[in-house]
Design a protein around this motif. Structure first.
Motif, mmCIF file in Angstrom:
data_model
loop_
_atom_site.group_PDB
_atom_site.id
_atom_site.type_symbol
_atom_site.label_atom_id
_atom_site.label_comp_id
_atom_site.label_asym_id
_atom_site.label_seq_id
_atom_site.Cartn_x
_atom_site.Cartn_y
_atom_site.Cartn_z
ATOM 1 N N VAL A 103 -88.789 -3.450 26.195
ATOM 2 C CA VAL A 103 -89.708 -2.814 25.253
ATOM 3 C C VAL A 103 -91.135 -3.278 25.535
ATOM 4 O O VAL A 103 -92.083 -2.476 25.509
ATOM 5 C CB VAL A 103 -89.302 -3.137 23.797
ATOM 6 N N ALA A 104 -91.297 -4.549 25.837
ATOM 7 C CA ALA A 104 -92.622 -5.074 26.178
ATOM 8 C C ALA A 104 -93.171 -4.388 27.422
ATOM 9 O O ALA A 104 -94.349 -4.002 27.469
ATOM 10 C CB ALA A 104 -92.543 -6.584 26.396
ATOM 11 N N TRP A 105 -92.327 -4.232 28.432
ATOM 12 C CA TRP A 105 -92.729 -3.537 29.665
ATOM 13 C C TRP A 105 -93.149 -2.102 29.364
ATOM 14 O O TRP A 105 -94.222 -1.654 29.805
ATOM 15 C CB TRP A 105 -91.574 -3.559 30.667
ATOM 16 N N LEU A 106 -92.329 -1.374 28.632
ATOM 17 C CA LEU A 106 -92.625 0.022 28.326
ATOM 18 C C LEU A 106 -93.934 0.147 27.557
ATOM 19 O O LEU A 106 -94.751 1.034 27.845
ATOM 20 C CB LEU A 106 -91.478 0.632 27.510
ATOM 21 N N THR A 107 -94.149 -0.747 26.615
ATOM 22 C CA THR A 107 -95.377 -0.720 25.834
ATOM 23 C C THR A 107 -96.595 -0.967 26.716
ATOM 24 O O THR A 107 -97.629 -0.290 26.598
ATOM 25 C CB THR A 107 -95.310 -1.768 24.709
ATOM 26 N N GLU A 108 -96.469 -1.932 27.627
ATOM 27 C CA GLU A 108 -97.566 -2.227 28.556
ATOM 28 C C GLU A 108 -97.892 -1.022 29.440
ATOM 29 O O GLU A 108 -99.064 -0.697 29.658
ATOM 30 C CB GLU A 108 -97.194 -3.417 29.439
ATOM 31 N N VAL A 109 -96.854 -0.371 29.947
ATOM 32 C CA VAL A 109 -97.072 0.772 30.838
ATOM 33 C C VAL A 109 -97.718 1.934 30.090
ATOM 34 O O VAL A 109 -98.653 2.575 30.586
ATOM 35 C CB VAL A 109 -95.745 1.216 31.485
ATOM 36 N N VAL A 110 -97.208 2.217 28.901
ATOM 37 C CA VAL A 110 -97.779 3.306 28.100
ATOM 38 C C VAL A 110 -99.258 3.057 27.831
ATOM 39 O O VAL A 110 -100.095 3.967 27.926
ATOM 40 C CB VAL A 110 -96.992 3.459 26.781
ATOM 41 N N GLU A 111 -99.600 1.808 27.519
ATOM 42 C CA GLU A 111 -101.006 1.471 27.265
ATOM 43 C C GLU A 111 -101.831 1.530 28.551
ATOM 44 O O GLU A 111 -102.953 2.047 28.566
ATOM 45 C CB GLU A 111 -101.101 0.088 26.635
ATOM 46 N N GLU A 112 -101.265 0.989 29.638
ATOM 47 C CA GLU A 112 -101.972 0.976 30.927
ATOM 48 C C GLU A 112 -102.301 2.388 31.409
ATOM 49 O O GLU A 112 -103.387 2.653 31.922
ATOM 50 C CB GLU A 112 -101.113 0.258 31.961
ATOM 51 N N LEU A 113 -101.340 3.312 31.231
ATOM 52 C CA LEU A 113 -101.515 4.679 31.714
ATOM 53 C C LEU A 113 -102.110 5.603 30.654
ATOM 54 O O LEU A 113 -102.358 6.776 30.935
ATOM 55 C CB LEU A 113 -100.175 5.243 32.194
ATOM 56 N N ASP A 114 -102.306 5.074 29.445
ATOM 57 C CA ASP A 114 -102.865 5.845 28.328
ATOM 58 C C ASP A 114 -102.045 7.116 28.083
ATOM 59 O O ASP A 114 -102.581 8.220 27.958
ATOM 60 C CB ASP A 114 -104.327 6.205 28.611
ATOM 61 N N LEU A 115 -100.726 6.926 27.994
ATOM 62 C CA LEU A 115 -99.822 8.048 27.744
ATOM 63 C C LEU A 115 -99.571 8.206 26.247
ATOM 64 O O LEU A 115 -99.481 7.221 25.517
ATOM 65 C CB LEU A 115 -98.490 7.816 28.460
ATOM 66 N N ASP A 116 -99.432 9.443 25.817
ATOM 67 C CA ASP A 116 -99.112 9.727 24.420
ATOM 68 C C ASP A 116 -97.594 9.661 24.252
ATOM 69 O O ASP A 116 -96.912 10.677 24.099
ATOM 70 C CB ASP A 116 -99.646 11.107 24.038
ATOM 71 N N VAL A 117 -97.060 8.450 24.316
ATOM 72 C CA VAL A 117 -95.627 8.197 24.279
ATOM 73 C C VAL A 117 -95.362 7.090 23.274
ATOM 74 O O VAL A 117 -96.094 6.102 23.220
ATOM 75 C CB VAL A 117 -95.106 7.779 25.676
ATOM 76 N N GLU A 118 -94.305 7.252 22.482
ATOM 77 C CA GLU A 118 -93.920 6.246 21.497
ATOM 78 C C GLU A 118 -92.807 5.368 22.064
ATOM 79 O O GLU A 118 -91.911 5.862 22.750
ATOM 80 C CB GLU A 118 -93.431 6.934 20.220
ATOM 81 N N VAL A 119 -92.862 4.079 21.793
ATOM 82 C CA VAL A 119 -91.816 3.149 22.216
ATOM 83 C C VAL A 119 -91.164 2.561 20.959
ATOM 84 O O VAL A 119 -91.859 2.035 20.089
ATOM 85 C CB VAL A 119 -92.384 2.010 23.092
ATOM 86 N N VAL A 120 -89.846 2.659 20.886
ATOM 87 C CA VAL A 120 -89.092 2.162 19.735
ATOM 88 C C VAL A 120 -88.022 1.204 20.234
ATOM 89 O O VAL A 120 -87.290 1.522 21.177
ATOM 90 C CB VAL A 120 -88.437 3.318 18.945
ATOM 91 N N ARG A 121 -87.917 0.049 19.588
ATOM 92 C CA ARG A 121 -86.848 -0.878 19.939
ATOM 93 C C ARG A 121 -85.627 -0.603 19.059
ATOM 94 O O ARG A 121 -85.725 -0.562 17.829
ATOM 95 C CB ARG A 121 -87.286 -2.325 19.764
ATOM 96 N N GLY A 122 -84.482 -0.434 19.687
ATOM 97 C CA GLY A 122 -83.259 -0.201 18.932
ATOM 98 C C GLY A 122 -82.215 0.491 19.774
ATOM 99 O O GLY A 122 -82.428 0.791 20.951
ATOM 100 N N ARG A 123 -81.073 0.737 19.153
ATOM 101 C CA ARG A 123 -79.957 1.421 19.804
ATOM 102 C C ARG A 123 -79.691 2.740 19.094
ATOM 103 O O ARG A 123 -79.821 2.829 17.865
ATOM 104 C CB ARG A 123 -78.693 0.549 19.777
ATOM 105 N N ALA A 124 -79.272 3.731 19.846
ATOM 106 C CA ALA A 124 -79.082 5.067 19.285
ATOM 107 C C ALA A 124 -78.052 5.087 18.174
ATOM 108 O O ALA A 124 -78.130 5.919 17.268
ATOM 109 C CB ALA A 124 -78.678 6.041 20.391
ATOM 110 N N GLU A 125 -77.081 4.169 18.224
ATOM 111 C CA GLU A 125 -76.013 4.179 17.229
ATOM 112 C C GLU A 125 -76.386 3.469 15.930
ATOM 113 O O GLU A 125 -75.614 3.500 14.953
ATOM 114 C CB GLU A 125 -74.744 3.554 17.812
ATOM 115 N N GLU A 126 -77.543 2.832 15.874
ATOM 116 C CA GLU A 126 -77.952 2.112 14.677
ATOM 117 C C GLU A 126 -78.434 3.074 13.587
ATOM 118 O O GLU A 126 -79.166 4.029 13.864
ATOM 119 C CB GLU A 126 -79.060 1.118 15.019
#
Length: 227
Positions: A103-126
């Motif tokens: 999640v930390a990696w994904l957040t860093e990449v989204v910020e670095e590339l300035d993408l309009d993407v949301e990052v959520v920590r969790g599992r689909a079954e929760e």
């Protein structure tokens, strides 16, 4: 030693990513530079970042209707979600990943590339995740689980008549036949195999497409305000 400078960018990458090719190169460079040390890809995968990961993921974006909402389950290194987000900026993408370091990696990449993407920590079954993300037009997953488990986790996130896109390998047809009853039990219908990137990639991407039956409970997820 393999580095960003020694991994060539395929000519067809410009064709796949269009005017956002530079963003794709930056993401690939980040994967090449940090992917192994951060446990995102194996050492042997570095030289294959483009064909096996970037392009393999991006061509699946051709299956997405305009301006849909997508949840990428078990996103890991950001595959297929981030290449799809780069290729299709009209699409609203949420990356769902349970591991904090990823999640930390994904957040860093989204910020670095300035993408309009949301990052959520969790599992689909929760339960909390389902309450937050249910009603997506499309849910994607790549190398997450066998189809029976995947359908059970993912289809509750899909709105009625939406789709699950499961990126699979050579076992796709076998899984589709073997797990047909399990998929149907959780509201999956019209399971089929679609091949993406034929005539573009040396090894096209195999996708198992499953529709969610109409009339099942689910709420349509509101798209993010893009300003």
């Amino acid at each position: 030693m393999v580095s960003r400078e020694t991994v060539p960018v395929p000519e067809l990458a410009a064709r796949v990513f269009g005017d956002r090719f530079d963003l794709a190169v930056r993401f690939a460079d980040l994967l090449i530079e940090h992917g192994v040390e951060r446990g995102l890809i194996g050492p042997r995968e570095v030289e294959r970042v483009w064909d096996r990961h970037m392009l393999n993921s991006a061509v699946v974006a051709d299956l997405l209707p305009p301006s849909v909402s997508v949840v990428d389950v078990g996103s890991g290194a950001g595959l297929p979600g981030l290449p799809m987000a780069i290729a299709r900026p009209d699409v609203s993408i949420t990356l769902l990943e349970p591991m904090a370091r990823r999640v930390a990696w994904l957040t860093e990449v989204v910020e670095e590339l300035d993408l309009d993407v949301e990052v959520v920590r969790g599992r689909a079954e929760e339960k909390a995740v389902r309450e937050q993300l249910a009603g997506a037009d499309v849910v994607t997953a790549r190398a997450v689980a066998p189809l029976a488990k995947l359908a059970g986790w993912c289809l509750p996130l899909v709105r009625p008549e939406g789709q699950l896109l499961a990126l699979k390998g050579s076992s796709a047809a076998e899984e589709l036949e073997r797990d047909a009853q399990a998929v149907a039990a959780v509201g999956g219908v019209n399971g089929r195999i679609v091949v993406c990137g034929e005539g573009v990639l040396e090894v096209p991407t195999t996708v198992v497409v499953v529709d969610r039956a109409p009339g099942r409970d689910g709420k349509r997820r509101r798209r993010k305000d893009r300003g």
